[in-house]
Design a protein around this motif. Structure first.
Motif, short mmCIF file in Angstrom:
data_model
loop_
_atom_site.label_atom_id
_atom_site.label_comp_id
_atom_site.label_asym_id
_atom_site.label_seq_id
_atom_site.Cartn_x
_atom_site.Cartn_y
_atom_site.Cartn_z
N GLY A 144 -5.61 -11.26 -2.82
CA GLY A 144 -4.68 -10.26 -2.26
C GLY A 144 -4.76 -9.28 -4.38
N ILE A 145 -4.27 -10.16 -4.79
CA ILE A 145 -3.93 -9.68 -6.21
C ILE A 145 -5.00 -8.98 -7.00
CG2 ILE A 145 -2.79 -9.55 -8.71
CD1 ILE A 145 -1.25 -10.94 -7.48
N ILE A 146 -5.96 -10.32 -6.93
CA ILE A 146 -7.69 -9.81 -7.60
C ILE A 146 -8.27 -8.73 -7.33
CG2 ILE A 146 -9.73 -11.19 -7.98
CD1 ILE A 146 -8.36 -13.59 -7.88
N VAL A 147 -7.72 -8.99 -5.75
CA VAL A 147 -8.97 -7.84 -5.43
C VAL A 147 -8.01 -6.09 -5.27
CG1 VAL A 147 -9.39 -6.38 -2.85
CG2 VAL A 147 -9.69 -8.94 -3.41
N LEU A 152 -8.67 -0.92 -8.68
CA LEU A 152 -8.43 -0.42 -9.82
C LEU A 152 -9.31 0.62 -10.86
CD1 LEU A 152 -4.54 -0.81 -10.81
CD2 LEU A 152 -4.75 0.32 -8.84
N ILE A 153 -10.16 -0.30 -11.16
CA ILE A 153 -11.69 -0.88 -11.81
C ILE A 153 -13.05 -0.14 -10.94
CG2 ILE A 153 -13.20 -2.14 -12.96
CD1 ILE A 153 -11.24 -4.02 -13.19
N TYR A 154 -12.64 -0.30 -9.61
CA TYR A 154 -14.48 -0.13 -9.02
C TYR A 154 -13.36 0.22 -7.90
CZ TYR A 154 -18.90 0.65 -8.10
OH TYR A 154 -20.19 0.99 -7.22
N LEU A 155 -13.53 1.06 -7.15
CA LEU A 155 -13.43 1.38 -5.65
C LEU A 155 -13.53 1.01 -4.56
CD1 LEU A 155 -10.80 2.32 -3.65
CD2 LEU A 155 -11.91 4.06 -3.15
N PRO A 156 -15.48 0.63 -4.80
CA PRO A 156 -15.72 -0.56 -3.51
C PRO A 156 -15.48 -1.76 -3.38
CG PRO A 156 -17.59 0.84 -4.46
CD PRO A 156 -15.93 1.39 -4.99
N TYR A 157 -14.69 -2.08 -4.72
CA TYR A 157 -14.48 -3.98 -4.91
C TYR A 157 -13.35 -4.02 -3.29
CZ TYR A 157 -13.31 -7.87 -6.67
OH TYR A 157 -13.44 -9.41 -6.86
N ILE A 158 -12.65 -3.45 -2.88
CA ILE A 158 -11.93 -3.40 -1.94
C ILE A 158 -12.69 -4.25 -0.70
CG2 ILE A 158 -12.85 -0.84 -0.59
CD1 ILE A 158 -9.34 -0.73 -0.56
N TYR A 159 -13.77 -3.55 -0.76
CA TYR A 159 -13.93 -4.65 0.55
C TYR A 159 -14.32 -6.38 0.94
CZ TYR A 159 -14.66 -0.26 3.12
OH TYR A 159 -15.23 1.28 3.85
N LEU A 160 -14.04 -6.35 -1.11
CA LEU A 160 -14.53 -8.05 -0.68
C LEU A 160 -13.11 -8.73 -0.64
CD1 LEU A 160 -16.37 -8.07 -4.47
CD2 LEU A 160 -16.80 -9.51 -1.90
N PHE A 161 -12.00 -8.30 0.10
CA PHE A 161 -10.95 -8.52 0.13
C PHE A 161 -11.08 -9.34 1.72
CE2 PHE A 161 -6.70 -8.23 3.09
CZ PHE A 161 -6.05 -8.72 2.82
N LEU A 162 -12.69 -8.61 2.56
CA LEU A 162 -12.67 -9.22 3.68
C LEU A 162 -13.44 -10.77 3.70
CD1 LEU A 162 -15.02 -6.84 5.64
CD2 LEU A 162 -12.88 -7.48 6.14
N GLY A 182 -2.58 -12.71 1.34
CA GLY A 182 -3.98 -11.62 0.64
C GLY A 182 -3.72 -10.96 1.14
N VAL A 183 -2.47 -10.32 2.46
CA VAL A 183 -2.31 -8.59 2.80
C VAL A 183 -0.90 -8.36 1.77
CG1 VAL A 183 -1.55 -6.46 3.19
CG2 VAL A 183 -3.58 -8.65 4.96
N LEU A 184 -0.63 -9.42 1.38
CA LEU A 184 1.13 -9.45 0.52
C LEU A 184 0.69 -8.80 -0.87
CD1 LEU A 184 3.77 -11.34 2.88
CD2 LEU A 184 3.05 -8.97 2.69
N GLY A 185 -0.68 -9.78 -1.30
CA GLY A 185 -0.95 -9.83 -2.73
C GLY A 185 -1.60 -8.38 -3.06
N TYR A 186 -2.68 -8.04 -2.40
CA TYR A 186 -3.21 -6.83 -2.27
C TYR A 186 -1.83 -5.63 -2.64
CZ TYR A 186 -6.43 -2.85 -2.06
OH TYR A 186 -7.00 -2.25 -2.30
N PHE A 187 -1.35 -5.58 -1.63
CA PHE A 187 0.15 -4.16 -1.15
C PHE A 187 0.96 -4.97 -2.58
CE2 PHE A 187 -1.71 -3.89 2.52
CZ PHE A 187 -2.22 -2.08 2.92
N THR A 188 1.23 -5.90 -3.10
CA THR A 188 1.90 -5.69 -4.84
C THR A 188 1.83 -5.08 -5.68
OG1 THR A 188 2.27 -8.55 -3.51
CG2 THR A 188 2.99 -7.62 -5.96
N ILE A 209 -6.01 7.99 -2.46
CA ILE A 209 -7.16 6.95 -3.14
C ILE A 209 -7.29 7.12 -2.09
CG2 ILE A 209 -6.57 4.63 -3.91
CD1 ILE A 209 -4.68 5.42 -4.93
N TRP A 210 -7.63 6.09 -1.22
CA TRP A 210 -8.85 5.41 0.36
C TRP A 210 -9.10 6.53 1.19
CZ3 TRP A 210 -3.69 3.86 -1.03
CH2 TRP A 210 -3.06 2.86 -1.24
N ALA A 211 -9.21 7.48 0.50
CA ALA A 211 -9.83 8.89 1.50
C ALA A 211 -11.13 8.71 1.53
CB ALA A 211 -10.10 10.19 0.43
N PRO A 212 -12.29 7.91 0.10
CA PRO A 212 -13.26 7.86 -0.46
C PRO A 212 -13.87 6.36 0.86
CG PRO A 212 -12.37 7.85 -1.68
CD PRO A 212 -11.41 7.57 -0.99
N LEU A 213 -12.16 5.78 1.62
CA LEU A 213 -13.27 4.23 2.35
C LEU A 213 -14.04 5.26 4.14
CD1 LEU A 213 -10.42 2.90 1.92
CD2 LEU A 213 -12.88 2.90 0.73
#
Length: 327
Positions: A144-147, A152-162, A182-188, A209-213
């Motif tokens: 989750g932290i990695i995603v 932060l580097i490239y927003l579309p990377y967020i979908y790799l959380f799936l 995983g969710v906690l890691g992301y939100f940390t 931040i998440w408007a482009p989604l």
């Protein structure tokens, strides 16, 4: 060429360096006046309060990108051999990664997706290790932290959380604590990022931040003749699926599940391009790691030498030809 890299020989790293130059010779011969390098998303620009977009001259930019690709190729090769995805050690994954990242000129320069490929490789190491782990909570948290860092580097990377949840479905029995980890890691990461926004009096725009989604697919104007280089790529992928089908039930369970996960990551990475308002071809670098593994699987299992060597040579010639001829 293929037979040379079927052998696990560290000297092949030198041949990879030579191939990196050969596959970029057309682009080097027609260097643009300047090359932009965007390292982070606009919403994370506060983290880097200096101007860096044109910090590198075009040649330096391409050289640094090639160096990163070489390092990534070696890491991909190590990962594939470590998890024994091909059945025997070789340098084919490194060769295929170098080849795939030369398909289009936008792949050859420094970009956010290229940087994110380090995170893709790191994620795959952790995801593939889930099969033999007894407790995946800490691994899911790290993922989750990695995603989040990739976002932060490239927003579309967020979908790799799936891919975290999909890997847990494929490799592990259901455990809600692992899914929540995983969710906690992301939100940390984004919790501390929100604090940073607050300290800079910008907390009101944090939610944008998440408007482009929620954006629609961007308008894509394709000049199809420039994509003929993909003809040998599609042929290799078709042959890979045939080989995988033939050997699927002969493989270990872990290998079968690993290829399922790689295919899903390939699809997620490919279809997440719509998040960007402008269509950027370099986005598809996120597909390079699983694609390199797919190509390697076909070539390691191919038996008709003249055919697979000719097919790879055709791919190389296509890459170089379309660098000199952009139509």
């Amino acid at each position: 060429m293929i037979n040379l890299f079927k052998i696990y020989n560290p000297i092949n790293i030198l041949w990879l360096a030579v191939l990196l130059f050969i596959t970029r010779i057309g682009y080097l011969a027609q260097l643009p006046g300047k090359v932009e390098f965007i390292f982070v998303e606009p919403f994370a620009r506060l983290l880097i309060p200096v101007s860096y977009e044109y910090a590198f001259a075009p040649f330096t930019n391409i050289f640094l990108a090639a160096l990163l690709i070489l390092v990534q190729a070696v890491l991909v090769n190590y990962m594939v051999n470590h998890f024994n995805l091909l059945g025997k050690p070789s340098f084919l994954p490194a060769l295929m990664y170098v080849t795939v990242t030369a398909l289009f000129t936008p792949f050859m320069v420094l970009s956010a997706p290229l940087i994110c490929n380090f995170l893709v490789i790191w994620m795959l190491f952790k995801l593939l290790s889930l099969y033999k782990s007894d407790d995946a909570k800490s691994t899911a948290y790290d993922l989750g932290i990695i995603v989040a860092l990739g976002s932060l580097i490239y927003l579309p990377y967020i979908y790799l959380f799936l891919s975290i949840w999909i890997a847990l479905i494929i490799f592990k029995p259901f455990n809600w604590r692992e899914w929540i980890s995983g969710v906690l890691g992301y939100f940390t990461v984004f919790f501390f990022f929100a604090v940073f926004y607050y300290l800079n009096n910008r907390l009101g725009s944090f939610y944008d931040i998440w408007a482009p989604l929620g954006t629609k697919f961007p308008a894509i104007h394709i000049k199809y003749i420039n994509y003929l280089v993909l003809v040998p790529v599609l042929l290799i992928l078709v042959l890979y699926f045939f080989k995988l089908q033939q050997n699927y039930f002969k493989s270990y369970v872990q290998v079968r599940k690993s290829f399922q996960l790689l295919f899903i990551i390939f699809l997620i990475a490919g279809f997440s391009f719509y998040v960007k308002s402008e269509f950027n071809l370099n986005h598809f670098l996120l597909c390079a790691v699983p694609a390199a593994v797919f190509f390697s699987y076909y070539f390691i299992n191919a038996h008709i030498k003249w055919f697979y060597e000719s097919l790879y040579l055709l791919l190389l010639i296509s890459i170089i030809y379309f660098q000199f001829n952009t139509f």
